[in-house]
Scaffold this motif. Structure first.
Motif, PDB file in Angstrom:
ATOM      1  N   ILE A 195       0.834  -1.206   0.000  1.00 15.67           N
ATOM      2  CA  ILE A 195       0.000   0.000   0.000  1.00 15.67           C
ATOM      3  C   ILE A 195       0.864   1.249   0.000  1.00 15.67           C
ATOM      4  N   ASP A 196       1.969   1.199   0.718  1.00 14.57           N
ATOM      5  CA  ASP A 196       2.855   2.369   0.811  1.00 14.57           C
ATOM      6  C   ASP A 196       3.948   2.287  -0.258  1.00 14.57           C
ATOM      7  N   ASN A 197       3.524   2.295  -1.499  1.00 16.37           N
ATOM      8  CA  ASN A 197       4.443   2.177  -2.624  1.00 16.37           C
ATOM      9  C   ASN A 197       4.806   3.547  -3.176  1.00 16.37           C
ATOM     10  N   GLN A 198       5.631   3.558  -4.217  1.00 14.94           N
ATOM     11  CA  GLN A 198       6.081   4.820  -4.803  1.00 14.94           C
ATOM     12  C   GLN A 198       4.915   5.640  -5.368  1.00 14.94           C
ATOM     13  N   ILE A 231      17.219  14.363   7.255  1.00 15.45           N
ATOM     14  CA  ILE A 231      17.120  13.043   6.622  1.00 15.45           C
ATOM     15  C   ILE A 231      17.707  12.990   5.214  1.00 15.45           C
ATOM     16  N   LYS A 232      18.006  14.114   4.618  1.00 13.53           N
ATOM     17  CA  LYS A 232      18.478  14.121   3.232  1.00 13.53           C
ATOM     18  C   LYS A 232      19.859  13.473   3.132  1.00 13.53           C
ATOM     19  N   ASN A 233      20.094  12.820   2.005  1.00 20.80           N
ATOM     20  CA  ASN A 233      21.437  12.343   1.683  1.00 20.80           C
ATOM     21  C   ASN A 233      22.248  13.448   1.036  1.00 20.80           C
ATOM     22  N   ASP A 234      21.561  14.232   0.199  1.00 23.30           N
ATOM     23  CA  ASP A 234      22.253  15.242  -0.575  1.00 23.30           C
ATOM     24  C   ASP A 234      21.260  16.318  -1.003  1.00 23.30           C
ATOM     25  N   ALA A 235      21.772  17.519  -1.182  1.00 24.14           N
ATOM     26  CA  ALA A 235      20.978  18.618  -1.738  1.00 24.14           C
ATOM     27  C   ALA A 235      21.934  19.527  -2.493  1.00 24.14           C
ATOM     28  N   LYS A 236      21.666  19.672  -3.772  1.00 30.32           N
ATOM     29  CA  LYS A 236      22.484  20.539  -4.616  1.00 30.32           C
ATOM     30  C   LYS A 236      21.576  21.593  -5.210  1.00 30.32           C
ATOM     31  N   THR A 285      16.095   2.656  -3.229  1.00 25.57           N
ATOM     32  CA  THR A 285      16.746   3.037  -1.976  1.00 25.57           C
ATOM     33  C   THR A 285      16.585   4.517  -1.662  1.00 25.57           C
ATOM     34  N   GLU A 286      16.440   5.341  -2.716  1.00 24.11           N
ATOM     35  CA  GLU A 286      16.354   6.786  -2.535  1.00 24.11           C
ATOM     36  C   GLU A 286      15.295   7.363  -3.455  1.00 24.11           C
ATOM     37  N   LEU A 311      14.702   6.357   1.002  1.00 25.67           N
ATOM     38  CA  LEU A 311      13.313   5.917   1.172  1.00 25.67           C
ATOM     39  C   LEU A 311      13.064   5.446   2.603  1.00 25.67           C
ATOM     40  N   ALA A 312      14.071   4.834   3.213  1.00 22.94           N
ATOM     41  CA  ALA A 312      13.913   4.330   4.579  1.00 22.94           C
ATOM     42  C   ALA A 312      13.635   5.450   5.577  1.00 22.94           C
ATOM     43  N   ASP A 313      14.070   6.671   5.276  1.00 24.51           N
ATOM     44  CA  ASP A 313      13.884   7.808   6.183  1.00 24.51           C
ATOM     45  C   ASP A 313      12.750   8.727   5.758  1.00 24.51           C
TER      46      ASP A 313
END
Length: 182
Positions: A53-56, A92-97, A130-131, A155-157
């Protein structure tokens, strides 16, 4: 007080997103009711069992319903709480450009605004399950150039952001119902 069309859309959006979350929390896809249901489209029934249910797709629908449709109304009513969503994304971000002059937080990036625009313009991509990456392009009238921003979140966060957004929506709906007769 009569419910406005705008309030109705916000409340209906909140209820629908919350309903999907409740179905997930109840493990509905493993229930006897679901297993014995007769879908008109068997492909959908089989696929949703696999993807959940909690899909993309549901994530994008929820973001559209909770960021694109109501942004200005909720932001103006709960400005400090809305701004705290930027803090959640920042943690929670991995990256922001970015190449942007649009700033609101200490990092200089209005994450929520960029995520909102990326969702509104379908500039969202999922990386190896994963992201999730949100890409936003804005035209800067001062420099006469397009400026790009990409925010990547595991996605985990991502649930932390969705939970914070849902709490803000709940506050809006609760406030609406408490003040509807005034």
């Amino acid at each position: 007080m009569t419910i406005t069309q705008e309030d109705n859309l916000l409340i209906q959006s909140y209820i629908t997103v919350s309903f999907l979350l409740e179905l997930k929390n109840l493990d509905f896809l493993n229930s006897d009711y679901y297993k014995n249901a007769e879908f008109q489209d068997k492909y959908v029934q089989e696929s949703i069992t696999t993807i959940g249910i909690d899909n993309q797709g549901s994530m994008l629908m929820a973001l559209y319903a909770m960021l694109v449709i109501p942004k200005e109304k909720i932001k103006s009513r709960f400005e400090s709480e809305f701004d705290k969503l930027n803090e959640v994304v920042n943690t929670i971000k991995n990256d922001a450009k970015t190449e942007s002059d649009y700033t609101t937080d200490s990092e200089g990036i209005d994450y929520v605004s960029h995520i909102r625009n990326a969702v509104a313009h379908a500039k969202v991509s999922f990386i190896f399950n994963t992201e999730v990456a949100f890409s936003d392009t804005r035209h800067n009238n001062k420099t006469k150039k397009d400026e790009n921003c990409t925010i990547t979140i595991p996605l985990a966060d991502f649930g932390m952001f969705m939970n914070a957004l849902q709490k803000l929506f709940f506050k809006y709906v609760e406030d609406y119902w408490l003040n509807r007769n005034q």
